[in-house]
Design a protein around this motif. Sequence first.
Motif, mmCIF file in Angstrom:
data_model
loop_
_atom_site.group_PDB
_atom_site.id
_atom_site.type_symbol
_atom_site.label_atom_id
_atom_site.label_comp_id
_atom_site.label_asym_id
_atom_site.label_seq_id
_atom_site.Cartn_x
_atom_site.Cartn_y
_atom_site.Cartn_z
ATOM 1 N N ASP A 49 0.864 -1.178 0.000
ATOM 2 C CA ASP A 49 0.000 0.000 0.000
ATOM 3 C C ASP A 49 0.901 1.229 0.000
ATOM 4 N N ILE A 50 0.776 2.045 -1.041
ATOM 5 C CA ILE A 50 1.637 3.211 -1.226
ATOM 6 C C ILE A 50 0.894 4.473 -0.789
ATOM 7 N N LYS A 51 1.609 5.396 -0.204
ATOM 8 C CA LYS A 51 1.004 6.682 0.134
ATOM 9 C C LYS A 51 0.502 7.333 -1.156
ATOM 10 N N PRO A 52 -0.742 7.827 -1.160
ATOM 11 C CA PRO A 52 -1.349 8.322 -2.407
ATOM 12 C C PRO A 52 -0.513 9.328 -3.183
ATOM 13 N N ASP A 53 0.162 10.209 -2.491
ATOM 14 C CA ASP A 53 0.936 11.234 -3.192
ATOM 15 C C ASP A 53 2.331 10.758 -3.598
ATOM 16 N N LEU A 55 2.725 7.477 -5.259
ATOM 17 C CA LEU A 55 2.628 6.329 -6.157
ATOM 18 C C LEU A 55 3.469 6.506 -7.412
ATOM 19 N N SER A 56 3.382 7.653 -8.054
ATOM 20 C CA SER A 56 4.157 7.873 -9.285
ATOM 21 C C SER A 56 5.651 7.804 -9.009
ATOM 22 N N THR A 80 0.219 -2.615 -11.006
ATOM 23 C CA THR A 80 -0.512 -1.659 -10.170
ATOM 24 C C THR A 80 -1.962 -2.127 -10.117
ATOM 25 N N LEU A 86 -6.979 0.820 -3.988
ATOM 26 C CA LEU A 86 -6.343 2.033 -4.488
ATOM 27 C C LEU A 86 -4.910 2.177 -3.981
ATOM 28 N N ASN A 87 -4.062 2.735 -4.844
ATOM 29 C CA ASN A 87 -2.660 3.029 -4.481
ATOM 30 C C ASN A 87 -1.925 1.777 -3.994
ATOM 31 N N GLN A 88 -2.152 0.676 -4.681
ATOM 32 C CA GLN A 88 -1.483 -0.577 -4.351
ATOM 33 C C GLN A 88 -0.652 -1.063 -5.531
#
Length: 252
Positions: A49-53, A55-56, A80, A86-88
Motif C-alpha cells: 500500500d503506497i502513500k497516495p501522493d 505512487l508515481s 498496479t 487504491l494506491n497498491q
Amino acid sequence: MSSVAKVVRSARGLLLRGSFKQAATQLRADISTGPQQQHGTFYEFRTYDIKPDHLSAFLKLTDDNIQLRTAHSELVGYWTVEHGGLNQVFHIWKYDSYAQRTAVRAALAKDHDWMSKYISKMMPMLNSQDSEVNYLVPWCKLGKPPKQGVYELVSFQMKPGGPAVWGPAFQAAINTHDSPGYAQLIGVFHSEFGDLNKVNVVWWYESPDKRAEMRHRAHGDARVVAAVRESVTYLVSQNNKLLIPTAFSPLN
C-alpha cells in the motif's frame, strides 16, 4: 452425490457395524488427502500500500532499480491495482525452496546498491506491506499471455478442509471459464502462509472492456452456471482486483 458425502455415508455404515476405529480412520484419510505438491517451488505474493501522493515516484524509483532486485531472484509479474485496492502494487516472486528465499533475503540486506538506491528511498513511501506464500495447484502450470493486456487477481476464501474437499468442484469451475475462452488462465495458487484455505487465480484479458464482454457471455453459459453453483457451496468470500502490468513486468 459428492465424494465427501459418499465417504461420510460409508463411514456411518461402518460405525453402525461397530467398526468405529476403522470408520474414523477411513473418514480422516479420505477427507484430508488429495493431490500433493510434487516439488518445492513456491510463489511469494507481495502487496504494498503506497502513500497516495507517492505512487508515481514509487513506480519510477522501482522501474529505475528493479534490475538490482531481479539479480537475486526471479520476478514473475509486477502490477498496479486499478480496481479493488487504491494506491497498491502487487508482485509475484518465484523461489525453488525456502532456503533459497532465506539466502536471497540475506544477500539483499548486504547489497549496498539495493539498500541505498532503493530501499532507503522506497520505505518512506509505504503505508504497509503484505506477504503471502502460494503454491501452484497440482493440476495447473504457470501460463503466459498471448500479448499485452490486463490481469485479474481473484482471491477465494474457501471453507476449511483443503483441496481434497473442494478441489474437484473448484477445478471444474475454472475449466468452464478457461476452456471456452471466456478468460485466459495464468495460474491457480493455493495459500500456504497467510490466510489458509485461500485460492488465488490470475486471469489475463485483452482489455477491461473485453473482460466485461466475456464475463457477460460466461454468465449466459449453462455449463459455467452449473459449475459455479457447485463450487460456491464451499466458498466463504471472494475478492477481485484488476491489475495493470508495469513496463518492467515480465508478464505484461
